[in-house]
Design an enzyme around this catalytic site. Structure first.
Site, PDB file in Angstrom:
ATOM      1  N   SER A  18       0.831  -1.202   0.000  1.00 52.03           N
ATOM      2  CA  SER A  18       0.000   0.000   0.000  1.00 52.03           C
ATOM      3  C   SER A  18       0.865   1.251   0.000  1.00 52.03           C
ATOM      4  O   SER A  18       1.657   1.475   0.914  1.00 52.03           O
ATOM      5  CB  SER A  18      -0.893   0.017   1.240  1.00 52.03           C
ATOM      6  OG  SER A  18      -1.437   1.305   1.403  1.00 52.03           O
ATOM      7  N   HIS A  41      -1.116  -1.228  -4.328  1.00 56.84           N
ATOM      8  CA  HIS A  41      -2.391  -0.862  -3.700  1.00 56.84           C
ATOM      9  C   HIS A  41      -2.428   0.654  -3.503  1.00 56.84           C
ATOM     10  O   HIS A  41      -1.531   1.235  -2.881  1.00 56.84           O
ATOM     11  CB  HIS A  41      -2.509  -1.583  -2.362  1.00 56.84           C
ATOM     12  CG  HIS A  41      -3.832  -1.421  -1.691  1.00 56.84           C
ATOM     13  ND1 HIS A  41      -4.943  -2.153  -2.028  1.00 56.84           N
ATOM     14  CD2 HIS A  41      -4.229  -0.612  -0.679  1.00 56.84           C
ATOM     15  CE1 HIS A  41      -5.969  -1.810  -1.264  1.00 56.84           C
ATOM     16  NE2 HIS A  41      -5.557  -0.872  -0.424  1.00 56.84           N
ATOM     17  N   ASP A  43      -4.619   3.722  -2.021  1.00 60.13           N
ATOM     18  CA  ASP A  43      -5.723   4.078  -1.136  1.00 60.13           C
ATOM     19  C   ASP A  43      -6.213   5.485  -1.447  1.00 60.13           C
ATOM     20  O   ASP A  43      -5.531   6.462  -1.182  1.00 60.13           O
ATOM     21  CB  ASP A  43      -5.255   4.001   0.326  1.00 60.13           C
ATOM     22  CG  ASP A  43      -5.079   2.567   0.783  1.00 60.13           C
ATOM     23  OD1 ASP A  43      -6.028   1.780   0.627  1.00 60.13           O
ATOM     24  OD2 ASP A  43      -3.977   2.228   1.264  1.00 60.13           O
ATOM     25  N   MET A  45      -8.792   8.307  -0.574  1.00 59.61           N
ATOM     26  CA  MET A  45      -9.656   8.726   0.553  1.00 59.61           C
ATOM     27  C   MET A  45     -10.128  10.149   0.306  1.00 59.61           C
ATOM     28  O   MET A  45      -9.379  10.975  -0.225  1.00 59.61           O
ATOM     29  CB  MET A  45      -8.858   8.682   1.860  1.00 59.61           C
ATOM     30  CG  MET A  45      -8.267   7.319   2.169  1.00 59.61           C
ATOM     31  SD  MET A  45      -7.469   7.327   3.776  1.00 59.61           S
ATOM     32  CE  MET A  45      -6.654   5.731   3.750  1.00 59.61           C
ATOM     33  N   HIS A  74      -8.270   1.208  -4.192  1.00 57.46           N
ATOM     34  CA  HIS A  74      -9.210   1.006  -3.091  1.00 57.46           C
ATOM     35  C   HIS A  74      -9.839   2.350  -2.778  1.00 57.46           C
ATOM     36  O   HIS A  74      -9.191   3.232  -2.217  1.00 57.46           O
ATOM     37  CB  HIS A  74      -8.429   0.430  -1.888  1.00 57.46           C
ATOM     38  CG  HIS A  74      -9.250   0.277  -0.659  1.00 57.46           C
ATOM     39  ND1 HIS A  74      -8.689   0.099   0.589  1.00 57.46           N
ATOM     40  CD2 HIS A  74     -10.596   0.249  -0.470  1.00 57.46           C
ATOM     41  CE1 HIS A  74      -9.651  -0.033   1.488  1.00 57.46           C
ATOM     42  NE2 HIS A  74     -10.809   0.066   0.875  1.00 57.46           N
ATOM     43  N   MET A  76     -11.950   4.621  -0.772  1.00 53.65           N
ATOM     44  CA  MET A  76     -12.633   4.875   0.497  1.00 53.65           C
ATOM     45  C   MET A  76     -13.281   6.241   0.372  1.00 53.65           C
ATOM     46  O   MET A  76     -12.834   7.236   0.954  1.00 53.65           O
ATOM     47  CB  MET A  76     -11.617   4.816   1.652  1.00 53.65           C
ATOM     48  CG  MET A  76     -11.250   3.383   2.009  1.00 53.65           C
ATOM     49  SD  MET A  76      -9.676   3.286   2.873  1.00 53.65           S
ATOM     50  CE  MET A  76      -8.566   3.356   1.489  1.00 53.65           C
ATOM     51  N   MET A 145     -11.776  -5.470   5.096  1.00 56.10           N
ATOM     52  CA  MET A 145     -10.924  -4.584   5.900  1.00 56.10           C
ATOM     53  C   MET A 145     -10.588  -5.279   7.215  1.00 56.10           C
ATOM     54  O   MET A 145     -11.481  -5.786   7.904  1.00 56.10           O
ATOM     55  CB  MET A 145     -11.650  -3.269   6.230  1.00 56.10           C
ATOM     56  CG  MET A 145     -11.813  -2.263   5.107  1.00 56.10           C
ATOM     57  SD  MET A 145     -10.310  -1.658   4.308  1.00 56.10           S
ATOM     58  CE  MET A 145      -9.270  -1.178   5.672  1.00 56.10           C
ATOM     59  N   GLY A 150      -8.905   4.200   6.898  1.00 58.83           N
ATOM     60  CA  GLY A 150      -8.529   5.603   7.074  1.00 58.83           C
ATOM     61  C   GLY A 150      -7.046   5.839   7.281  1.00 58.83           C
ATOM     62  O   GLY A 150      -6.536   6.873   6.879  1.00 58.83           O
ATOM     63  N   PHE A 151      -6.376   4.878   7.906  1.00 57.68           N
ATOM     64  CA  PHE A 151      -4.972   5.100   8.245  1.00 57.68           C
ATOM     65  C   PHE A 151      -4.161   3.815   8.156  1.00 57.68           C
ATOM     66  O   PHE A 151      -4.695   2.729   8.414  1.00 57.68           O
ATOM     67  CB  PHE A 151      -4.858   5.656   9.677  1.00 57.68           C
ATOM     68  CG  PHE A 151      -5.646   6.921   9.863  1.00 57.68           C
ATOM     69  CD1 PHE A 151      -5.107   8.148   9.487  1.00 57.68           C
ATOM     70  CD2 PHE A 151      -6.942   6.877  10.355  1.00 57.68           C
ATOM     71  CE1 PHE A 151      -5.855   9.318   9.618  1.00 57.68           C
ATOM     72  CE2 PHE A 151      -7.693   8.042  10.485  1.00 57.68           C
ATOM     73  CZ  PHE A 151      -7.154   9.272  10.111  1.00 57.68           C
ATOM     74  N   GLY A 152      -2.893   3.961   7.830  1.00 60.55           N
ATOM     75  CA  GLY A 152      -1.974   2.839   7.877  1.00 60.55           C
ATOM     76  C   GLY A 152      -1.446   2.664   9.293  1.00 60.55           C
ATOM     77  O   GLY A 152      -1.679   3.510  10.168  1.00 60.55           O
ATOM     78  N   GLY A 153      -0.771   1.553   9.513  1.00 62.33           N
ATOM     79  CA  GLY A 153      -0.072   1.352  10.779  1.00 62.33           C
ATOM     80  C   GLY A 153      -0.933   0.981  11.964  1.00 62.33           C
ATOM     81  O   GLY A 153      -0.483   1.065  13.111  1.00 62.33           O
ATOM     82  N   ASP A 183      -6.860  -6.273   4.085  1.00 66.92           N
ATOM     83  CA  ASP A 183      -6.234  -4.947   4.057  1.00 66.92           C
ATOM     84  C   ASP A 183      -6.252  -4.336   5.452  1.00 66.92           C
ATOM     85  O   ASP A 183      -7.313  -4.033   5.987  1.00 66.92           O
ATOM     86  CB  ASP A 183      -7.014  -4.068   3.064  1.00 66.92           C
ATOM     87  CG  ASP A 183      -6.384  -2.702   2.894  1.00 66.92           C
ATOM     88  OD1 ASP A 183      -5.285  -2.468   3.424  1.00 66.92           O
ATOM     89  OD2 ASP A 183      -7.002  -1.853   2.206  1.00 66.92           O
ATOM     90  N   GLY A 184      -5.052  -4.169   5.999  1.00 65.91           N
ATOM     91  CA  GLY A 184      -4.919  -3.510   7.290  1.00 65.91           C
ATOM     92  C   GLY A 184      -4.216  -4.386   8.314  1.00 65.91           C
ATOM     93  O   GLY A 184      -4.695  -5.471   8.635  1.00 65.91           O
ATOM     94  N   GLY A 185      -3.044  -3.942   8.749  1.00 70.01           N
ATOM     95  CA  GLY A 185      -2.317  -4.683   9.784  1.00 70.01           C
ATOM     96  C   GLY A 185      -1.752  -6.016   9.313  1.00 70.01           C
ATOM     97  O   GLY A 185      -1.425  -6.873  10.135  1.00 70.01           O
ATOM     98  N   GLY A 205       1.105  -2.233   3.999  1.00 68.85           N
ATOM     99  CA  GLY A 205       1.688  -0.894   3.918  1.00 68.85           C
ATOM    100  C   GLY A 205       2.932  -0.803   4.755  1.00 68.85           C
ATOM    101  O   GLY A 205       4.071  -0.869   4.257  1.00 68.85           O
TER     102      GLY A 205
END
Ligand code: DX5
Ligand code: ZN
Length: 232
Positions: A18, A41, A43, A45, A74, A76, A145, A150-153, A183-185, A205
């Site tokens: 990402s 990827h 993102d 937003m 993606h 959002m 998800m 909304g946010f990475g990390g 997607d995410g973590g 990401g």
């Protein structure tokens, strides 16, 4: 087919770093760091669907011209019915919109396909799988998800894994060729559980762009996912 378009749903784990965790001031160099990946990827937003504002259409158009890898967009955003087709026209490989935001998801998925992109549908952590079940025959990708968008990390949400499993089960039972993307973590700690649950596309990401050597991180993630991945 323009470069960056995808041929057809494939088997095997696909790694999609990402760009959200990359250096936005050096996007071309960042894309070159991940040439060993499968997809890029992106993102998008809009500060409405999620409380963050990132990349939009002009940047996606520029990336599509430069990236040798397909763009996995993606969205959002609110009103994807209105905005998503532009991303297909820009040359994205996949265009994924959120079920929570679409007014006419079937019409939109068909429009994206007509424009040459693989349509995808995404759902937030607390959105039940039932909400996308009717769409499985209309899309090439379901994005689950595994953090609030909304946010990475952010830390991986285990509570989403049963949904990944359920989506894979429904797809297999219907005999469909649909990518199941998480997607995410997603990291070296969590990717195997995602693959076990049935995911075959892995967005990462922080785990890629936060690593000292992105190429090694990608290879490691692919190996770990491959251990638990069962070809469909
Ligand atoms: C979050 C985005 C993700 C995010 C993943 O809303 O959709 O793609 O960038 O980042 P990591 O892998 O750091 O959780
Ligand atoms: Zn994403």
């Amino acid at each position: 087919m323009s470069p960056g378009r995808l041929a057809c749903p494939s088997v095997g784990p696909l790694i999609a770093p990402s760009l959200l965790s990359s250096d936005f001031a050096n996007l071309q160099a960042e894309v070159e760091r991940i040439t060993g990946a499968d997809w890029v990827h992106v993102d998008v937003m809009d500060n409405h669907f999620v409380p963050n504002l990132t990349i939009g259409l002009p940047v996606v158009e520029a990336l599509a011209k430069r990236s040798s890898l397909p763009l996995d967009c993606h969205l959002m955003i609110e009103e994807p019915d209105r905005w998503a087709p532009d991303y297909a026209e820009a040359g994205a490989g996949t265009v994924t919109f959120h079920v929570e935001a679409a007014a006419a998801p079937v019409r939109l998925a068909r429009e994206l396909r007509r424009l040459g992109a693989h349509p995808g549908i995404a759902m937030n952590p607390t959105t039940p799988v039932d909400e996308v079940e009717n769409m499985l025959g209309e899309v090439d990708l379901v994005l689950v998800m595994t953090v609030e968008p909304g946010f990475g990390g952010q830390p991986f949400l285990e509570l989403c894994l049963p949904k990944v499993h359920r989506v894979r089960e429904l797809v297999s039972r219907a005999g469909l060729q649909v990518w199941v993307e998480v997607d995410g973590g997603v990291s070296e700690e969590t990717i195997e559980r995602c693959a076990e649950a049935g995911a075959d596309v892995f967005v990462a990401g922080t785990a890629v762009f936060g690593a000292e050597d992105a190429a090694t991180a990608i290879a490691e993630l692919r190996t770990l996912a491959g251990r638990s991945h069962s070809p469909r």
